[in-house]
Design an enzyme around this catalytic site. Structure first.
Site, short mmCIF file in Angstrom:
data_model
loop_
_atom_site.label_atom_id
_atom_site.label_comp_id
_atom_site.label_asym_id
_atom_site.label_seq_id
_atom_site.Cartn_x
_atom_site.Cartn_y
_atom_site.Cartn_z
N CYS A 120 -7.07 21.18 -24.88
CA CYS A 120 -5.69 21.66 -24.95
C CYS A 120 -4.75 20.56 -25.43
CB CYS A 120 -5.24 22.21 -23.60
SG CYS A 120 -5.42 21.06 -22.23
N HIS A 121 -5.18 19.31 -25.34
CA HIS A 121 -4.34 18.20 -25.82
C HIS A 121 -4.18 18.23 -27.34
CE1 HIS A 121 -8.49 16.65 -25.94
NE2 HIS A 121 -8.09 15.89 -26.95
#
Length: 156
Positions: A120-121
């Site tokens: 998700c980063h």
């Protein structure tokens, strides 16, 4: 559910899982004793070590996160973002087939229980800005720099 703590360059990571797979990975802002790693989490701990050493770009783990069907669909899409690349929330929404779902996609992204494994980063704002990250923006920045094919040295 078994739990292990591992040291990473950006904090202590807490891994939770069992024979059904890795259920969650999070970073802690407190110190925790590392201790022994349960057998069901040894592969995950080893793969995290390799990731932080720079020798692993993909994880090969059985995953078992809890979430809604929509959240799981978003998390699966996140796993398609290549190492060293980023995508915007808008592009991710388009990829999932509904540009109007951008807020729901962002919400599902923020509830991702598998820090780094489900990357998700790698999701950023449409204008290229770093936007929210459950582990803190300083960690998101570190992870993106770690994965960047272009290594910038400090100027000062």
């Amino acid at each position: 559910m078994e739990v292990a703590y591992i040291q990473t360059p950006i904090g202590i990571a807490e891994l939770k899982g069992d024979e059904n797979g890795l259920a969650s990975v999070s970073v802690l802002d407190i110190n925790k004793p590392i201790g022994t790693i349960p057998d069901v989490l040894k592969s995950a701990a080893k793969q995290f070590q390799e990731y932080f050493e720079g020798t692993r770009t993909e994880f090969d783990l059985k995953l078992n996160p809890e979430g809604t069907d929509f959240q799981k669909k978003v998390w699966e899409a996140l796993q398609e973002i290549p190492f060293g690349k980023t995508i915007s929330y808008l592009d991710l929404s388009k990829q999932l087939g509904d540009v109007k779902a951008i807020r729901a996609v962002a919400s599902a992204n923020g509830k991702n229980p598998l820090w780094i494994v489900v990357p998700c980063h790698r999701v950023i704002g449409t204008n290229g800005d770093l936007t929210g990250y459950a582990g803190g923006l300083h960690r998101k920045k570190w992870l993106l720099e770690h994965e960047s094919p272009v290594k910038q040295t400090a100027l000062f």
